[in-house]
Design a protein around this motif. Structure first.
Motif, mmCIF file in Angstrom:
data_model
loop_
_atom_site.group_PDB
_atom_site.id
_atom_site.type_symbol
_atom_site.label_atom_id
_atom_site.label_comp_id
_atom_site.label_asym_id
_atom_site.label_seq_id
_atom_site.Cartn_x
_atom_site.Cartn_y
_atom_site.Cartn_z
ATOM 1 N N ALA A 18 -7.343 -2.827 -1.922
ATOM 2 C CA ALA A 18 -8.448 -2.348 -0.777
ATOM 3 C C ALA A 18 -9.356 -3.411 -0.487
ATOM 4 O O ALA A 18 -9.723 -3.902 0.465
ATOM 5 N N GLU A 19 -10.011 -4.009 -1.872
ATOM 6 C CA GLU A 19 -10.925 -4.912 -1.600
ATOM 7 C C GLU A 19 -10.348 -6.215 -0.965
ATOM 8 O O GLU A 19 -10.998 -6.842 -0.210
ATOM 9 N N ARG B 259 0.906 -1.116 -0.096
ATOM 10 C CA ARG B 259 0.020 0.173 -0.039
ATOM 11 C C ARG B 259 0.808 1.291 -0.127
ATOM 12 O O ARG B 259 0.609 2.307 -0.571
ATOM 13 N N ARG C 165 -2.022 -4.300 -14.471
ATOM 14 C CA ARG C 165 -3.259 -3.649 -14.076
ATOM 15 C C ARG C 165 -2.827 -2.195 -13.823
ATOM 16 O O ARG C 165 -1.440 -1.829 -13.717
ATOM 17 N N GLU D 181 -4.459 2.564 -10.282
ATOM 18 C CA GLU D 181 -5.823 2.761 -9.646
ATOM 19 C C GLU D 181 -6.435 1.530 -9.522
ATOM 20 O O GLU D 181 -6.900 1.288 -8.528
ATOM 21 N N ASP D 182 -6.504 0.361 -10.495
ATOM 22 C CA ASP D 182 -7.217 -0.567 -10.676
ATOM 23 C C ASP D 182 -6.340 -1.525 -9.352
ATOM 24 O O ASP D 182 -7.212 -2.456 -8.360
ATOM 25 N N SER D 183 -4.961 -1.447 -9.316
ATOM 26 C CA SER D 183 -4.221 -2.437 -8.381
ATOM 27 C C SER D 183 -4.579 -1.652 -6.757
ATOM 28 O O SER D 183 -4.725 -2.591 -5.995
ATOM 29 N N LYS D 184 -4.792 -0.419 -6.634
ATOM 30 C CA LYS D 184 -5.002 0.160 -5.340
ATOM 31 C C LYS D 184 -6.384 -0.363 -5.104
ATOM 32 O O LYS D 184 -6.709 -0.885 -3.787
ATOM 33 N N ALA D 185 -7.521 -0.311 -5.840
ATOM 34 C CA ALA D 185 -8.844 -0.884 -5.643
ATOM 35 C C ALA D 185 -8.897 -2.354 -5.316
ATOM 36 O O ALA D 185 -9.528 -2.865 -4.225
ATOM 37 N N LEU D 186 -8.114 -3.251 -6.018
ATOM 38 C CA LEU D 186 -7.930 -4.434 -5.955
ATOM 39 C C LEU D 186 -7.355 -4.730 -4.448
ATOM 40 O O LEU D 186 -7.854 -5.606 -3.798
#
Length: 471
Positions: A189-190, A90, A179, A182-187
């Protein structure tokens, strides 16, 4: 008699034993009903607890399976990563985003320290240093060194940021694949949220399983135990329902205990009575058969004499009845005129006739027309009345007239003693005076003895005998 009493006592004892047994059985069944109620409640609570634990574990394992299905969305490296590694990733994502904004997204800085001006200043310093070296000026060498250093710092700074950004991007791609940031950060977090939910579900499963390692097999165990508990609840409920007619609260149980105690006390008293009867029976004098036969013969002889006496008495009673019938006829025929004359004199003509029933010897009298004592009107025909329907004084006057007439009729002109006990208590003064005159005349033929505590008899003109008062 004692044998009969013993038989009655034994019968009563049998009844009391039956009542005691029935009452004790009712009390025991009432107690058993209360015990079964408590057992049923405990069994239901146990079954409900097992069902809730089983349902809770099944729900948690369902949530775990859902989370396991969701885990396919995340790379294996990310799933296997420990919390410190996730924090590091992160931080790398944040650093990469910051570097990207500084390098690619931020516009060139304006002012004298912008990249262009830094290059111009470095070139001027380097040119001045070259000129100074050719002229042999030592200070200009410093300008050359400063210009070279400024240029090197400028180029190294730009290359370092890009290199670090590229390194972080490569590390990200290696961990999460191709990825965007942004997609990596969202993934990421999920995945962090999934891991948090997974840890929570695991913790709740462990708590519901009581720390058992075979939590999945525990559901089957709880389901089997719940089935056994449900069977136990049904068995206890059926046993309790069979005893519902004997259901009793605390007051009912207390009443049964009191009734049982009363019956046992009665049985104890009966036992005492039987022991007393046994002692009395044992104390009876023993007689032999000859004595009993002698007594029986004497009893039979006494019975024959009693039967002869009964026949004699029956003949006497029959003769007396016949005499009574003849006397009753005589009295019914000849007594009323004499008694009516005496009654009319005593009452001053209030009653003019008197009748006697020849069968029952019941006395009836007829008041004069308009007699106020009986409420008759002057124009009404008088009716026969019984002494019980007039005043006490009038009844005493009727009875006195009848008694005097009876003595006159039965004496056959022979003097007879007549005893009177305060005959004028309920007479009014006029009737008392007339009755006393009648008694004086009657005393000329018969002996009249009056018992009284009335001092007015002192002036009656008769012989007075005063009796001493009792101590």
């Amino acid at each position: 008699r004692l044998l009969g009493s013993l038989s009655d006592i034994d019968a009563k004892s049998v009844r009391l034993d039956a009542d005691i047994e029935r009452t004790r059985e009712m009390r025991d069944r009432a107690l058993k009903h209360r015990e079964l109620e408590r057992d049923e409640k405990a069994a239901r609570e146990k079954a409900d607890d097992l069902r809730k634990r089983k349902d809770r574990l099944a729900e948690l394992f369902s949530m775990k399976r859902s989370l396991d299905a969701e885990s396919s969305r995340f790379p294996g490296a990310l799933l296997r990563a420990a919390p410190p590694l996730l924090d590091e990733v992160r931080s790398d994502f944040e650093r990469e985003a910051l570097l990207g904004r500084e390098i690619a997204e931020s516009p060139p800085r304006a002012g004298w320290w912008s990249p262009l001006w830094r290059l111009v200043i470095a070139a001027v310093l380097a040119l001045a240093g070259v000129v100074g070296v050719s002229l042999g000026e030592p200070i200009m060498i410093a300008c050359l060194v400063a210009g070279a250093a400024l240029a090197g710092w400028h180029f190294m700074r730009g290359a370092g940021s890009r290199g670090e950004r590229e390194r972080l991007a490569a590390k990200r791609i290696e961990l999460l694949g191709e990825r965007s940031l942004e997609d990596s950060k969202a993934l990421l977090a999920e995945c962090a949220r999934w891991k948090e939910r997974a840890r929570d579900v695991e913790s709740r499963i462990e708590e519901a399983a009581g720390g058992r390692a075979d939590a999945e097999h525990l559901i089957e165990t709880l389901d089997r135990e719940f089935g056994e508990a449900a069977v136990a609840v049904r068995a206890v409920a059926e046993a309790r329902a069979a005893l519902d007619p004997f259901k009793a609260d605390g007051g009912g149980l207390l009443q049964l205990d009191r009734e049982l105690q009363r019956l046992e006390d009665d049985r104890a008293r009966v036992a005492v009575g039987r022991a007393q009867a046994d002692r009395e029976l044992a104390a009876l004098e023993r007689v032999d058969g000859a004595e009993i036969a002698e007594r029986l013969a004497a009893a039979r002889e006494g019975l024959r004499r009693a039967e002869r006496r009964e026949r004699v008495l029956e003949a006497i009673l029959e003769t007396l009845a016949e005499a009574r019938r003849s006397v009753a006829g005589l009295l019914a025929e000849r007594l009323p005129p004499i008694a009516a004359s005496h009654l009319s004199r005593i009452t001053g003509g209030r009653y003019e006739s008197l009748f006697i029933d020849p069968l029952t010897l019941r006395i009836e009298t007829v008041p004069a027309r308009g007699d106020a004592e009986t409420g008759g009107g002057a124009g009404e025909a008088p009716e026969r009345i019984e002494p019980g329907s007039v005043s006490q004084g009038a009844r005493d006057q009727i009875h006195l007239a009848v008694r005097l007439a009876l003595v006159e009729l039965m004496s056959r002109a022979e003097p007879q003693p007549v005893f009177l006990d305060d005959p004028f208590v309920h007479f009014d003064p006029d009737r008392r005076a007339r009755a006393l005159d009648l008694v004086r005349e009657f005393a000329l033929k018969h002996q009249v003895i009056i018992f009284t505590c009335d001092p007015r008899f002192r002036e009656a003109g008769a012989r007075l005998v005063e009796l001493p008062a009792r101590a």
